[in-house]
Design an enzyme around this catalytic site. Structure first.
Site, PDB file in Angstrom:
ATOM      1  N   ARG A  44     -39.245  60.691 105.411  1.00  0.00           N
ATOM      2  CA  ARG A  44     -38.160  60.940 104.363  1.00  0.00           C
ATOM      3  C   ARG A  44     -37.206  61.970 104.790  1.00  0.00           C
ATOM      4  O   ARG A  44     -36.023  62.218 104.475  1.00  0.00           O
ATOM      5  CB  ARG A  44     -38.713  61.105 103.068  1.00  0.00           C
ATOM      6  CG  ARG A  44     -37.658  61.169 102.017  1.00  0.00           C
ATOM      7  CD  ARG A  44     -38.417  60.745 100.626  1.00  0.00           C
ATOM      8  NE  ARG A  44     -37.474  60.400  99.770  1.00  0.00           N
ATOM      9  CZ  ARG A  44     -36.906  60.930  98.794  1.00  0.00           C
ATOM     10  NH1 ARG A  44     -37.308  62.159  98.248  1.00  0.00           N
ATOM     11  NH2 ARG A  44     -35.748  60.421  97.958  1.00  0.00           N
ATOM     12  N   HIS A  48     -33.362  61.945 105.150  1.00  0.00           N
ATOM     13  CA  HIS A  48     -32.388  62.689 104.507  1.00  0.00           C
ATOM     14  C   HIS A  48     -31.577  63.571 105.258  1.00  0.00           C
ATOM     15  O   HIS A  48     -30.426  63.910 104.914  1.00  0.00           O
ATOM     16  CB  HIS A  48     -32.988  63.351 103.413  1.00  0.00           C
ATOM     17  CG  HIS A  48     -33.256  62.457 102.126  1.00  0.00           C
ATOM     18  ND1 HIS A  48     -33.378  62.766 100.987  1.00  0.00           N
ATOM     19  CD2 HIS A  48     -33.472  61.252 102.186  1.00  0.00           C
ATOM     20  CE1 HIS A  48     -33.636  61.536 100.227  1.00  0.00           C
ATOM     21  NE2 HIS A  48     -33.771  60.776 100.815  1.00  0.00           N
ATOM     22  N   HIS A 171     -39.763  51.829 103.105  1.00  0.00           N
ATOM     23  CA  HIS A 171     -40.540  52.048 101.901  1.00  0.00           C
ATOM     24  C   HIS A 171     -41.697  51.379 101.738  1.00  0.00           C
ATOM     25  O   HIS A 171     -42.404  51.240 100.850  1.00  0.00           O
ATOM     26  CB  HIS A 171     -39.462  51.223 100.582  1.00  0.00           C
ATOM     27  CG  HIS A 171     -38.577  52.536 100.218  1.00  0.00           C
ATOM     28  ND1 HIS A 171     -37.559  52.246  99.303  1.00  0.00           N
ATOM     29  CD2 HIS A 171     -38.163  53.870 100.704  1.00  0.00           C
ATOM     30  CE1 HIS A 171     -36.816  53.244  99.184  1.00  0.00           C
ATOM     31  NE2 HIS A 171     -37.314  54.335  99.930  1.00  0.00           N
ATOM     32  N   TRP A 187     -44.880  51.424  97.133  1.00  0.00           N
ATOM     33  CA  TRP A 187     -44.306  50.105  96.900  1.00  0.00           C
ATOM     34  C   TRP A 187     -45.148  49.129  97.791  1.00  0.00           C
ATOM     35  O   TRP A 187     -45.164  47.881  97.335  1.00  0.00           O
ATOM     36  CB  TRP A 187     -43.063  50.105  97.973  1.00  0.00           C
ATOM     37  CG  TRP A 187     -41.802  50.851  97.563  1.00  0.00           C
ATOM     38  CD1 TRP A 187     -40.647  50.309  97.042  1.00  0.00           C
ATOM     39  CD2 TRP A 187     -41.626  52.436  97.530  1.00  0.00           C
ATOM     40  NE1 TRP A 187     -39.665  51.676  96.794  1.00  0.00           N
ATOM     41  CE2 TRP A 187     -40.190  52.622  97.206  1.00  0.00           C
ATOM     42  CE3 TRP A 187     -42.310  53.508  98.276  1.00  0.00           C
ATOM     43  CZ2 TRP A 187     -39.793  53.862  97.237  1.00  0.00           C
ATOM     44  CZ3 TRP A 187     -41.548  54.615  98.175  1.00  0.00           C
ATOM     45  CH2 TRP A 187     -40.752  54.998  97.622  1.00  0.00           C
TER      46      TRP A 187
HETATM   47 FE1  DDH Z   1     -36.503  56.115 100.239  1.00  0.00          FE
HETATM   48  N1  DDH Z   1     -36.788  56.938  98.517  1.00  0.00           N
HETATM   49  N2  DDH Z   1     -34.612  55.380  99.654  1.00  0.00           N
HETATM   50  N3  DDH Z   1     -35.734  55.571 102.008  1.00  0.00           N
HETATM   51  N4  DDH Z   1     -38.274  56.992 101.114  1.00  0.00           N
HETATM   52  C1  DDH Z   1     -38.238  57.630  98.264  1.00  0.00           C
HETATM   53  C2  DDH Z   1     -39.258  57.725  98.840  1.00  0.00           C
HETATM   54  C3  DDH Z   1     -39.107  57.307 100.299  1.00  0.00           C
HETATM   55  C4  DDH Z   1     -34.119  55.544  98.354  1.00  0.00           C
HETATM   56  C5  DDH Z   1     -34.947  56.374  97.206  1.00  0.00           C
HETATM   57  C6  DDH Z   1     -36.089  56.838  97.465  1.00  0.00           C
HETATM   58  C7  DDH Z   1     -34.786  54.991 102.386  1.00  0.00           C
HETATM   59  C8  DDH Z   1     -33.886  54.356 101.632  1.00  0.00           C
HETATM   60  C9  DDH Z   1     -33.737  54.718 100.110  1.00  0.00           C
HETATM   61  C10 DDH Z   1     -38.461  56.973 102.384  1.00  0.00           C
HETATM   62  C11 DDH Z   1     -37.759  56.393 103.360  1.00  0.00           C
HETATM   63  C12 DDH Z   1     -36.643  55.797 103.329  1.00  0.00           C
HETATM   64  C13 DDH Z   1     -37.940  58.034  96.649  1.00  0.00           C
HETATM   65  C14 DDH Z   1     -39.248  58.761  96.075  1.00  0.00           C
HETATM   66  C15 DDH Z   1     -36.943  57.371  96.277  1.00  0.00           C
HETATM   67  C16 DDH Z   1     -36.356  57.600  94.736  1.00  0.00           C
HETATM   68  C17 DDH Z   1     -39.108  60.060  96.339  1.00  0.00           C
HETATM   69  C18 DDH Z   1     -40.277  60.794  95.502  1.00  0.00           C
HETATM   70  O1  DDH Z   1     -40.197  60.924  94.199  1.00  0.00           O
HETATM   71  O2  DDH Z   1     -40.912  61.570  96.284  1.00  0.00           O
HETATM   72  C19 DDH Z   1     -33.191  54.676  98.052  1.00  0.00           C
HETATM   73  C20 DDH Z   1     -32.345  54.558  96.793  1.00  0.00           C
HETATM   74  C21 DDH Z   1     -32.748  54.209  99.163  1.00  0.00           C
HETATM   75  C22 DDH Z   1     -31.778  53.155  99.385  1.00  0.00           C
HETATM   76  O3  DDH Z   1     -30.823  52.915  98.493  1.00  0.00           O
HETATM   77  C23 DDH Z   1     -31.722  52.413 100.455  1.00  0.00           C
HETATM   78  C24 DDH Z   1     -34.582  54.833 103.872  1.00  0.00           C
HETATM   79  C25 DDH Z   1     -33.485  54.167 104.632  1.00  0.00           C
HETATM   80  C26 DDH Z   1     -35.573  55.207 104.441  1.00  0.00           C
HETATM   81  C27 DDH Z   1     -36.131  55.444 105.794  1.00  0.00           C
HETATM   82  O4  DDH Z   1     -36.722  56.241 106.277  1.00  0.00           O
HETATM   83  C28 DDH Z   1     -35.271  54.804 106.869  1.00  0.00           C
HETATM   84  C29 DDH Z   1     -40.004  57.150 102.444  1.00  0.00           C
HETATM   85  C30 DDH Z   1     -40.823  57.155 103.856  1.00  0.00           C
HETATM   86  C31 DDH Z   1     -40.251  57.527 101.031  1.00  0.00           C
HETATM   87  C32 DDH Z   1     -41.497  58.154 100.734  1.00  0.00           C
HETATM   88  C33 DDH Z   1     -41.667  59.581 100.589  1.00  0.00           C
HETATM   89  C34 DDH Z   1     -43.347  60.263 100.355  1.00  0.00           C
HETATM   90  O5  DDH Z   1     -43.069  61.351 100.093  1.00  0.00           O
HETATM   91  O6  DDH Z   1     -44.145  59.452 100.305  1.00  0.00           O
END
Ligand code: DDH
Length: 287
Positions: A44, A48, A171, A187
């Protein structure tokens, strides 16, 4: 002879592989952290750092590691990523020659590979930038929104519909935290192993609104332990997106192939690599 210039240390592939190994060996160091691995939160962080890219202005992206600074570190979307940045501090201390921006992306690559994902080719050469290069808030997706928003956000980075769906498969990893995003739960049933389960579950399970005081999210009807964000559900509510969900749900190899390509693209958005920069693939530790 005091006129001899000190030798400049020019790190090579082997040096970056050492950093990779160090991260890989630390992933499960604190087994009381989440599901036992820092892998998901590192993925993540890398996403970001990269997903702030704007192709019109060429601003944002992983070059700079500007999330070290306020205001970017305080953007709502980045809540909780301090855990990932802090995790990497001892690694940076051990290998001070690596830039934060190369380190964060290397950590994302390492986490994906160590969580049984595909190989993600890597290039080094990102330079850290100062607070002036912080991006404005609002460049990362809002989980409460749907397909129009997803297209606005990801087209701005230069992605198409297929790539949006392929990226979303990340996810399969990790979970939502009430003290970070406000949402709750994982998820999939295996949040520290990358698979195409995210797509399978989206299609095969029945999803209902979770009844709780938190933000609107879905839960699976059967076990009520899994979750989907409104933005996740949007990729099966939209016909064009759903075609790709079906492709990836049916074929894990195809998912891995497309995921590797699109994550490499994501991690390199806006990075001014020098001509002739080599592409490397790191050897997994957890093979
Ligand atoms: Fe995500 N993401 N993400 N995400 N994401 C969250 C957690 C993780 C969105 C929202 C959230 C991608 C796209 C989207 C990962 C990877 C990727 C969380 C929760 C939210 C909310 C955070 C928390 O409470 O800790 C949304 C909206 C989108 C979208 O609209 C497409 C993408 C593209 C990726 C990527 O890596 C390519 C990962 C891994 C997590 C889990 C993190 C954790 O601590 O566990």
């Amino acid at each position: 002879d005091s006129n001899v210039a000190p030798k400049l240390f020019v790190p090579k592939f082997e040096d970056y592989q050492k950093v990779y190994n160090e991260i890989a060996n630390r992933l499960e160091e604190k087994d009381d952290y989440d599901d036992g691995s820092y892998g998901p939160v590192l993925v993540r962080l890398a996403w970001h750092a990269s997903g702030t890219y704007d192709k019109e202005t060429g601003t944002g992206g992983s070059n700079g590691a500007t999330m070290r600074f306020s205001p970017e570190s305080d953007h709502g979307a980045n809540a909780g990523l301090k855990a990932a940045r802090d995790f990497l501090e001892p690694v940076k201390a051990k290998f001070p020659w690596i830039t934060y921006s190369d380190l964060w992306i290397l950590a994302g690559v390492c986490a994906i590979q160590e969580m049984m994902g595909p190989t993600i080719p890597y290039r080094a050469g990102r330079q850290d930038r100062d607070v002036a290069a912080c991006t404005p808030d609002g460049r990362l997706p809002d989980a409460a929104q749907a397909q129009d928003h997803l297209r606005n956000i990801f087209y701005r980075m230069g992605f198409n519909d297929q790539e949006i769906v392929a990226l979303s498969g990340a996810h399969a990893l990790g979970r939502c935290h009430t003290d970070r995003s406000g949402y709750s739960g994982p998820w999939t049933f295996s949040p520290t192993v990358l698979t195409n389960d995210y797509y399978k579950l989206l299609i095969e399970e029945k999803w209902q609104w979770k009844k709780w005081n938190g933000p609107k999210q879905y839960e699976d009807k059967k076990t009520q332990t899994l979750m989907m964000l409104p933005a996740d559900m949007a990729i099966i509510q939209d016909k064009k997106f759903k075609e790709w969900v079906k492709v990836y749900a049916a074929d894990n190899d195809k998912f891995f192939q497309d995921f590797s390509a699109v994550v490499k693209k994501l991690f390199e958005l806006g990075v001014p690599f020098k001509e002739g920069t080599e592409t490397w693939t790191f050897k997994p530790v957890n093979a």
